[in-house]
Design an enzyme around this catalytic site. Structure first.
Site, short mmCIF file in Angstrom:
data_model
loop_
_atom_site.label_atom_id
_atom_site.label_comp_id
_atom_site.label_asym_id
_atom_site.label_seq_id
_atom_site.Cartn_x
_atom_site.Cartn_y
_atom_site.Cartn_z
N ARG A 78 -6.42 -7.29 -10.66
CA ARG A 78 -7.14 -8.26 -11.11
C ARG A 78 -8.45 -8.19 -11.74
O ARG A 78 -8.88 -7.09 -11.57
CB ARG A 78 -7.29 -9.38 -10.00
CG ARG A 78 -8.08 -8.60 -8.82
CD ARG A 78 -8.91 -9.58 -7.71
NE ARG A 78 -9.90 -8.88 -7.00
CZ ARG A 78 -9.44 -8.03 -5.75
NH1 ARG A 78 -8.42 -7.89 -5.57
NH2 ARG A 78 -10.54 -7.30 -5.30
N LYS A 120 0.84 -1.22 0.01
CA LYS A 120 0.06 0.01 0.10
C LYS A 120 0.85 1.36 0.02
O LYS A 120 0.48 2.44 -0.54
CB LYS A 120 -0.80 -0.02 1.30
CG LYS A 120 -1.84 -1.18 1.43
CD LYS A 120 -2.63 -1.49 0.28
CE LYS A 120 -2.98 -3.02 -0.12
NZ LYS A 120 -3.34 -3.35 -1.16
N HIS A 133 -15.74 -4.56 5.59
CA HIS A 133 -14.88 -4.72 4.20
C HIS A 133 -15.31 -5.67 3.25
O HIS A 133 -14.50 -5.96 2.37
CB HIS A 133 -13.46 -4.79 4.87
CG HIS A 133 -12.98 -3.64 5.77
ND1 HIS A 133 -13.18 -2.40 5.52
CD2 HIS A 133 -12.85 -3.89 7.14
CE1 HIS A 133 -12.65 -1.71 6.57
NE2 HIS A 133 -12.60 -2.56 7.48
N GLU A 147 -2.59 8.24 8.02
CA GLU A 147 -3.42 8.85 7.22
C GLU A 147 -4.55 9.70 7.91
O GLU A 147 -4.84 9.35 8.90
CB GLU A 147 -4.12 8.05 6.07
CG GLU A 147 -3.35 7.47 4.88
CD GLU A 147 -4.29 6.78 4.16
OE1 GLU A 147 -5.51 6.76 4.15
OE2 GLU A 147 -3.77 5.82 3.18
C1 MV4 Z 1 -9.81 5.03 4.83
C2 MV4 Z 1 -11.08 5.33 5.33
C3 MV4 Z 1 -11.14 6.53 5.61
N1 MV4 Z 1 -9.92 7.54 5.65
N2 MV4 Z 1 -8.75 5.82 4.97
C4 MV4 Z 1 -10.88 0.30 4.43
C5 MV4 Z 1 -10.17 -1.00 3.97
C6 MV4 Z 1 -8.98 -0.22 3.37
N3 MV4 Z 1 -8.82 -0.82 1.85
C7 MV4 Z 1 -9.31 1.12 3.17
N4 MV4 Z 1 -10.32 1.31 4.26
C8 MV4 Z 1 -10.45 3.01 4.51
N5 MV4 Z 1 -9.52 3.56 4.51
C9 MV4 Z 1 -8.68 7.07 5.11
N6 MV4 Z 1 -7.81 7.72 5.23
C10 MV4 Z 1 -12.02 4.31 5.53
C11 MV4 Z 1 -11.70 2.97 4.86
C12 MV4 Z 1 -13.05 2.41 5.20
C13 MV4 Z 1 -13.70 1.76 3.94
C14 MV4 Z 1 -12.98 1.83 2.64
C15 MV4 Z 1 -13.60 1.34 1.65
C16 MV4 Z 1 -14.87 0.74 1.67
C17 MV4 Z 1 -15.46 0.38 2.82
C18 MV4 Z 1 -14.85 1.01 4.02
C19 MV4 Z 1 -15.35 0.79 5.11
C20 MV4 Z 1 -14.80 1.25 6.28
C21 MV4 Z 1 -13.69 1.97 6.48
#
Ligand code: MV4
Length: 496
Positions: free
Chosen positions: A294, A116, A235, A200
């Site tokens: 993918r 990441k 997720h 972040e």
């Molecule tokens: C975040 C966020 C809020 N702020 N980053 C969740 C899994 C990972 N791939 C990244 N995720 C998130 N990153 C910042 N800076 C909120 C999430 C997140 C989220 C992102 C996408 C889809 C569903 C989610 C559910 C909870 C939190």
């Protein structure tokens, strides 16, 4: 073009790929474990190769066994689907070393995007927006404190090797930072054998919108638009759609996000199909999160709206053909919604549901697409993700796509196991969903609203209980070994 291709996957995506191969006049080889001897993909493919015992670690994740099967069956290429080995750079390299084409991106791009922090660096170098934060792993508390103060609380700790929310911690104040770093790091170490975490700024109630890209091996690349994937539970995506409801009001956003996605993909020397995930905040600022190297589970909504066949393009690109589509050839028409139908019980904390599908009647008709991996009489194995099928509805408008989805859900009968089918009917009727008011907090809020209405359902519950009690004598107790193992799995999930 290839003459014969091995499909290194199972379930609905193996069926999807076997179908594409048949349409292209390419012979297909399905692979199977002990649990999948009679799977739909095995029944549909031209040939089938046995891998090993049910656990994925002894079958679908065994690079050596899959390469061996491909060689024995004389496959020229391997399609990895999603999950399993699809984002494993070593697998892509092993294919190449064996003289077999990996139907996907170059191994180097898989490896780079697997980190990441590396992906973030590439995005920054490419001039694409990322969430404000650190570029590399945290190595001392004082620097972390200074960074968090500069970003402003709340902040989010993330694992460098992460994904799926593991190793993620929200931190609301400086006093909590040290403990949170320790927790996140040890969780990341356990999950990914890599304890690196970074910081972040936390984006509050973001939408999750991703951009699909397609690139050939000759340097030509296009984006084919977005998918709105905000409706997730732990997720795990539950509903996806194209277009995103925000694009209806702000059509320029698609182009801006598309261009950002392409800049990142070019910087990674990417080719084949890929997806850039973005967070979109309330003011429609978007931030690159990570890349999926993918084919995605939710690709059908893009196919329904663009009329493109992403798997056919994957095959042509892997065979070295040129992507003959220009950006201006891509058109988005109407609206598509996809529901992931799982063998799980929405009334019981979404625990996996046991057993055999005793009756199955599938929806069809105008605007309905069903990507299923099951048939009547099939026993859903407990060894894998319990996704049964993806039900998608297309219509000229989002409003009508919702009505079509409701109609299709009502036509769908799956008996013998519990599924989340009826749960989607409730979401289709939800006022926020219908208004397109979506964010990653949608499902939590939906459950809270539902809970608030629960007392009104007491009379129905009594009636249902009475019905069960009167029927009970004629029902045999579920006592097969498979059932108890499923229940055991469910209980363990519950206790986690
Ligand atoms: C975040 C966020 C809020 N702020 N980053 C969740 C899994 C990972 N791939 C990244 N995720 C998130 N990153 C910042 N800076 C909120 C999430 C997140 C989220 C992102 C996408 C889809 C569903 C989610 C559910 C909870 C939190």
């Amino acid at each position: 073009m290839f003459r014969k291709v091995l499909v290194a996957n199972r379930g609905e995506i193996a069926v999807r790929i076997v179908r594409a191969l048949r349409e292209a006049g390419i012979a297909s080889i399905a692979v199977y474990s002990d649990a999948d001897r009679a799977s739909l993909a095995v029944l549909m493919a031209d040939e089938a190769a046995y891998l090993g015992p049910a656990p994925a670690s002894e079958s679908y994740l065994r690079i050596d066994k899959i390469i061996d099967a491909a060689q024995r069956h004389e496959a020229e290429a391997i399609h990895p689907g999603y999950g399993f080995l699809s984002e494993n750079a070593e697998f892509a390299e092993a294919c190449e070393a064996a003289g077999i084409v990996f139907i996907g991106p170059p191994a180097a791009a898989i490896r780079q995007m697997g980190s990441k922090t590396a992906a973030r660096k590439i995005a920054i170098a490419a001039g694409a927006p990322v969430v404000p934060g650190t570029e590399s792993a945290i190595d001392d508390l004082e620097t972390a404190k200074a960074t968090a103060r500069k970003l402003g609380y709340p902040v989010l700790l993330k694992a460098s090797a992460g994904g799926g929310g593991k190793g993620m911690r929200r931190v609301d104040r400086e006093a909590d930072l040290e403990a949170a770093i320790r927790d996140a790091s040890s969780e990341a170490l356990r999950a990914f054998q890599n304890g690196e975490v970074y910081l972040e700024k936390l984006v509050l109630e973001p939408r999750h919108i991703e951009i699909q890209i397609l690139g050939d091996r000759h340097g030509h690349m296009i984006h084919v638009g977005e998918r709105e994937c905000s409706i997730q539970r732990r997720h795990q995506k539950v509903i996806e759609e194209c277009p995103s409801p925000v694009m209806a009001e702000h059509p320029e956003l698609r182009q801006r996000m598309g261009e950002a996605a392409l800049r990142i993909a070019r910087a990674a020397n990417y080719y084949n199909a890929g997806t850039m995930e973005f967070l979109v905040d309330r003011d429609r600022n978007f931030y690159f999160l990570e890349m999926n190297t993918r084919l995605q589970v939710e690709h059908p909504v893009t196919e329904l709206v663009t009329g493109l066949d992403l798997v056919q393009w994957q095959l042509r690109i892997a065979a070295g053909e040129a992507l003959t589509l220009r950006q201006e050839d891509v058109r988005w028409s109407g609206s598509a919604i996809e529901c992931r139908i799982y063998a799980e019980d929405p009334d019981n904390q979404f625990m996996p549901s046991p057993g055999q599908i005793t009756r199955l009647s599938e929806p069809a008709g105008p605007g309905v697409r069903l990507d299923s991996g099951v048939y009547e009489g099939w026993t859903v194995p407990l060894d894998y993700d319990p996704l049964l099928a993806k039900l998608a509805a297309w219509a000229p408008s989002r409003e009508f796509a919702i009505e079509r989805m409701k109609r299709a859900l009502a036509e769908y009968t799956i008996a013998g196991i519990r599924t989340n089918r009826a749960f989607f009917g409730e979401i289709m009727d939800d006022a926020d969903f219908r208004a397109g008011r979506l964010s990653t907090a949608f499902l939590d809020e939906f459950f809270a609203r539902r809970q608030a209405h629960e007392p009104a359902l007491a009379a129905e519950a009594v009636a249902a209980l009475a019905a069960v009690l009167t029927q009970r004598k004629s029902n045999k107790a579920p006592s097969s070994a498979a059932t108890s193992q499923w229940l055991q799995t469910g209980r363990e999930t519950l206790l986690r």
